[in-house]
Design a protein around this motif. Structure first.
Motif, short mmCIF file in Angstrom:
data_model
loop_
_atom_site.label_atom_id
_atom_site.label_comp_id
_atom_site.label_asym_id
_atom_site.label_seq_id
_atom_site.Cartn_x
_atom_site.Cartn_y
_atom_site.Cartn_z
N TRP A 1 0.83 -1.21 0.00
CA TRP A 1 0.00 0.00 0.00
C TRP A 1 0.87 1.25 0.00
CZ3 TRP A 1 -5.05 -1.55 -0.27
CH2 TRP A 1 -5.34 -2.85 0.18
N ARG A 2 0.45 2.24 -0.77
CA ARG A 2 1.01 3.60 -0.72
C ARG A 2 -0.16 4.56 -0.53
NH1 ARG A 2 6.29 4.33 -2.67
NH2 ARG A 2 5.92 6.51 -2.14
N PRO A 3 -0.67 4.68 0.72
CA PRO A 3 -1.90 5.47 0.95
C PRO A 3 -1.76 6.93 0.55
CG PRO A 3 -1.32 4.10 2.85
CD PRO A 3 -0.15 4.07 1.94
N ASN A 4 -0.57 7.52 0.78
CA ASN A 4 -0.41 8.93 0.46
C ASN A 4 -0.53 9.20 -1.04
OD1 ASN A 4 0.01 9.43 3.18
ND2 ASN A 4 2.25 9.24 3.02
N ASP A 5 -0.18 8.20 -1.85
CA ASP A 5 -0.28 8.33 -3.31
C ASP A 5 -1.53 7.69 -3.86
OD1 ASP A 5 2.24 9.57 -3.32
OD2 ASP A 5 3.24 7.62 -3.35
N ASP A 6 -2.38 7.12 -2.97
CA ASP A 6 -3.61 6.43 -3.39
C ASP A 6 -3.30 5.23 -4.29
OD1 ASP A 6 -6.42 6.11 -3.38
OD2 ASP A 6 -6.51 6.95 -5.41
N PHE A 7 -2.19 4.52 -3.98
CA PHE A 7 -1.78 3.39 -4.79
C PHE A 7 -1.94 2.08 -4.02
CE2 PHE A 7 1.32 6.07 -7.50
CZ PHE A 7 0.29 6.37 -8.37
N MET A 8 -2.40 1.08 -4.72
CA MET A 8 -2.38 -0.30 -4.25
C MET A 8 -1.46 -1.07 -5.18
SD MET A 8 -5.51 -3.04 -3.69
CE MET A 8 -6.11 -2.83 -5.38
N ILE A 9 -0.35 -1.60 -4.62
CA ILE A 9 0.67 -2.28 -5.43
C ILE A 9 0.48 -3.78 -5.28
CG2 ILE A 9 3.13 -2.70 -5.71
CD1 ILE A 9 1.98 0.59 -4.30
N ILE A 10 0.35 -4.47 -6.40
CA ILE A 10 0.07 -5.90 -6.42
C ILE A 10 1.22 -6.62 -7.12
CG2 ILE A 10 -1.50 -7.71 -7.24
CD1 ILE A 10 -3.75 -5.67 -7.07
N GLY A 11 1.85 -7.56 -6.41
CA GLY A 11 2.92 -8.35 -6.98
C GLY A 11 2.43 -9.74 -7.34
N CYS A 12 2.83 -10.25 -8.50
CA CYS A 12 2.40 -11.57 -8.98
C CYS A 12 3.56 -12.56 -8.95
CB CYS A 12 1.85 -11.45 -10.40
SG CYS A 12 0.37 -10.41 -10.51
N SER A 13 3.22 -13.82 -9.16
CA SER A 13 4.21 -14.88 -9.02
C SER A 13 5.29 -14.83 -10.09
CB SER A 13 3.51 -16.24 -9.06
OG SER A 13 2.81 -16.41 -10.29
N ASP A 14 5.04 -14.17 -11.22
CA ASP A 14 6.05 -14.07 -12.27
C ASP A 14 6.99 -12.88 -12.07
OD1 ASP A 14 4.12 -12.14 -12.79
OD2 ASP A 14 4.43 -12.23 -14.96
#
Length: 788
Positions: free
Chosen positions: A581-594
């Motif tokens: 999470w980057r709440p100050n930037d309104d970002f949700m960062i999602i990492g995948c298995s690749d």
């Protein structure tokens, strides 16, 4: 839980044994401990009777996140009860076999496929010689798991597929013999003073032989002139002098060799992926060495008079499995020669563990030369067939237990007359409730304390009919995969809300107290695998949401207040493994298995960017830095340790200097804060009971671990005892003064680390006062005088 508390764990396993698909086996030389690693990452310790080989499962070690590939002893001393394990993820752990604790753990970039414990010259204890998916041989300390030094290759470096460490006769140095995947034999000579600060240690000799992907390299301890090399399709005997082939033998049809070892100068044992053992007699005219004349072959005086049949290895014994049931995957097998102090003769065993969790042990028979002649004279020769000496499993151990292992919902199963697999659970300490999701889609809510009493304590209370009734929530069409009580994560959520996710692609919102279904979210196209809450510093709208992850690689933000989906992230090509999470930037960062990272805007639901490679790693590192930031004057700044290591990686001296100054400043501020404030007041209040679900395999029903915090339990009991007392009852009895009563009452409200000591002192004073009063009363009765 804090380390200052005494926490007693109790496991409720249930009526079904956990799945244990064995990937490696280790049996101690004193025949007292068997360790079986499995593909799910757990290690089971078995207590073994050295005389009968009877095995009882004693402990389950949980720590690895990937299949356990190899297990080795950690010391040459038999009473030193430690083992070392290595997993497919590069994790290494040193385990204490007495209490099952992990004493040391490390994660390496190298993945070991084999570990050999060897006592080097000029060393007090053993060293671990490791090889695997890397071109070097790592020599490690089994207790600190530190890489002491490594053996490198100068000519044709490649992955080491097999190795053997030995000490030549009448020499004080050690020799490492290794074989690469491409068939290059390499020899290193060690003098005992090697360390990682010296120059790279390269091989002394190397030679190319005609083998590929060898799985075993074994030197004969009875005659160091012969070497056994095992490949999947054949095994070969080599001359250690010039590495010329002496004899060769193909694998049986439909089977692959797994490994082998020497039984004598002219006898070897082999085992295949079919779970069978094969004992061969080697042709004496093919062997070399000064001790061959003393072998068990009766007619090796004249090699030229031997028949044609004697020029090839001869199968004289077959270690067969009890039934012909095919194995779903290759078993794990190990050969062990016992080293018991009281045993007159050394015994040898072949141990096997398969995918069903079954452990088999064969006692290697001693067949005399006369018996070998009788077998060889038969037309055609019929080898002796030996069955397993012992056969056991976790399922058999579960069935033999009286009474049977209990589960946490056994009383409900008795009422319903059926057993339904438990698939998810969550404990609510403030409500003293335990919520369990089941395979049929129902959610059961039971009072936690009464449920545990029914399972752990025997007495009249088991016959009571006045227990609080359990609740049943029905709304899922299939297995309940995950449960979440948002109010426990943060007080901003409604304390009545309970969230569940199931195999039916749905996320359900429940009223915990009324037992009603408030809303059903149908957004995903796959079963729900995880539920979590966003950070507290997100926007006001996102703070009322929960995050759900599904098997269709999608992630959503579901608003519990608006009862709708706020953000749907569904363009991921691979399974989701990480959410940052980057709440100050309104970002949700999602990492995948690749390794791909997707950056989503939470408010709008737009995909901001897709990153790969180093850029993706840097974004995840940046998110971890923000999560590791402290909450003091440097809010938003990263942990100095993270900056320090990043500075080392990029060779940035200014970043290293700045991180060091910040780290020293934070340590100074932390010390001043600790000195000024009472540490007892900073400690969080613990619940006397915590319940954690445990599942060793996704197909298994959930078991449950009960954690009893003894200190918090004592304080809770004392608090309830004082609450039931009438005011002034202790003062009226003369056992305590008003100031002491106030001090103890305040003590029960705080869970300080030395609370137990203070409570003991308090009761000691009470006991002394009671004894003094008793002596005065006795004196009064003796003299017949009044106290006045």
């Amino acid at each position: 839980m804090p380390g200052t508390s005494l926490v007693v764990p109790v496991v409720l396993w249930g009526k079904f044994a956990p799945t244990h698909c064995i990937s490696c086996v280790y049996l101690s030389k004193d025949l007292k401990t068997l360790a079986t690693g499995c593909y799910d990452g757990q290690i089971c310790l078995w207590q073994v009777d050295p005389d009968t080989l009877h095995m009882i499962p004693r402990c389950l070690l949980v720590g690895h996140t990937a299949p356990v590939l190899c297990i080795s002893r950690a010391s040459i001393i038999q009473d030193n009860n430690y083992i070392v394990s290595s997993s497919e993820a590069g994790e290494m752990c040193t385990w204490d076999l007495v209490d099952g604790k992990c004493r040391e753990a490390v994660k390496l970039p190298q993945v070991h496929t084999n570990m050999q414990a060897y006592h080097m010259c000029n060393c007090e204890d053993v060293r671990l010689f490791c090889n695997g998916y890397y071109p070097e041989i790592l020599v490690m300390d089994p207790f600190s798991l530190e890489i002491l030094f490594m053996l490198s290759s100068k000519q044709n470096p490649d992955w080491i597929s097999a190795l053997h460490v030995l000490r030549p006769a009448k020499r004080k140095d050690d020799v490492v013999l290794a074989l690469t995947t491409t068939g290059m034999v390499k020899v290193w000579t060690l003098l005992g003073h090697e360390n990682k600060h010296l120059e790279p240690i390269y091989e002394n000799e190397s030679k190319q032989i005609r083998t590929l992907n060898a799985v075993c390299l074994q030197c004969c301890s009875y005659n160091q002139r012969t070497v056994l090399v095992v490949c999947t399709k054949y095994w070969q005997i080599y001359d250690a002098g010039d590495f010329s082939v002496l004899c060769s033998y193909l694998a049986p049809r439909g089977e692959r060799w797994m490994s082998g070892d020497f039984l004598a100068i002219d006898r070897i044992i082999m085992w295949s992926d079919a779970g069978k053992g094969y004992l061969y007699k080697l042709p004496a005219n093919k062997l070399r060495g000064k001790n061959i004349s003393n072998s068990s072959t009766p007619d090796n005086k004249d090699f030229h008079t031997q028949s044609i049949e004697s020029d090839s290895p001869f199968l004289y014994c077959l270690l067969n499995q009890p039934d012909s049931k095919p194995l779903s995957c290759p078993p794990a097998m190990s050969f062990i020669t016992t080293n018991r102090a009281n045993a007159k003769n050394k015994s040898r065993y072949l141990i096997r563990g398969d995918s069903e969790g079954i452990v088999l042990a064969w006692s290697i028979p001693e067949i005399s030369p006369a018996q070998l002649d009788e077998i060889q004279k038969q037309k055609p020769p019929q080898p002796v067939v030996m069955t397993a000496t012992l056969m056991t499993s976790l399922t058999e151990a579960w069935a033999s237990m009286k009474p049977n292992p209990v589960g946490i919902l056994d009383q409900i199963e008795k009422q319903e007359g059926q057993q339904i697999k438990l698939t998810a659970s969550i404990y609510l300490p403030l409500q003293s409730k335990f919520v369990v999701g089941r395979e049929d889609g129902t959610i059961i809510i039971v009072p936690a304390t009464q449920t545990i009493m029914l399972q752990l304590l025997h007495g009249n209370h088991q016959q009571y009919n006045g227990w609080p009734k359990h609740q049943i929530l029905s709304g899922h069409n299939g297995r309940v995969n995950s449960l979440l009580y948002p109010h426990r994560e943060h007080a901003r959520y409604d304390k009545n809300h309970l969230v569940s996710g199931g195999v039916d692609f749905a996320v359900c919102l429940w009223d915990l107290y009324a037992g009603t279904l408030l809303h059903r979210f149908c957004v995903h196209a796959g079963e729900i695998t995880q539920l979590l809450v966003p950070p507290n510093n997100c926007s006001a709208r996102v703070q009322k949401c929960v995050c759900s992850v599904a098997s269709d690689h999608s992630v959503t933000l579901l608003s519990l207040a608006e009862r709708k989906c706020v953000c749907l992230a569904s363009r991921h090509l691979f399974p989701v493994t990480t959410i940052k999470w980057r709440p100050n930037d309104d970002f949700m960062i999602i990492g995948c298995s690749d390794g791909t990272v997707y950056v989503w805007q939470m408010e709008t639901g737009h995909l901001d960017r897709v990153l790969q490679g180093i850029a993706a790693e840097e974004v995840l590192y940046a998110c971890e830095e923000h999560e590791a930031a402290d909450g003091t004057s440097e809010v938003g700044l990263a942990n100095p340790a993270v900056h320090f290591f990043r500075g080392l990686r990029h060779r940035n001296l200014s970043a290293i200097r700045h991180a060091t100054q910040r780290g020293l400043h934070q340590l100074h501020m932390l010390g001043a804060h600790t000195n000024n404030d009472d540490p007892h007041m900073q400690r969080n209040h613990n619940s006397p009971l915590a319940i954690q679900g445990l599942r060793t395999n996704p197909k298994d029903p959930e078991s449950h671990i009960l954690f009893f915090d003894v200190e918090a339990l004592i304080i809770e009991l004392l608090s309830e005892e004082y609450d039931m007392m009438s005011p002034g009852s202790l003062e009226a009895a003369g056992l305590i003064s008003q100031s002491e009563y106030s001090r103890v009452a305040n003590l029960t409200q705080s869970a300080s680390p030395d609370a137990h000591k203070k409570i003991v002192d308090f009761f000691g004073k009470m006991k002394n006062k009671a004894e003094n009063m008793e002596m005065i009363i006795k004196e009064k009765d003796k003299h017949g005088n009044s106290l006045s």
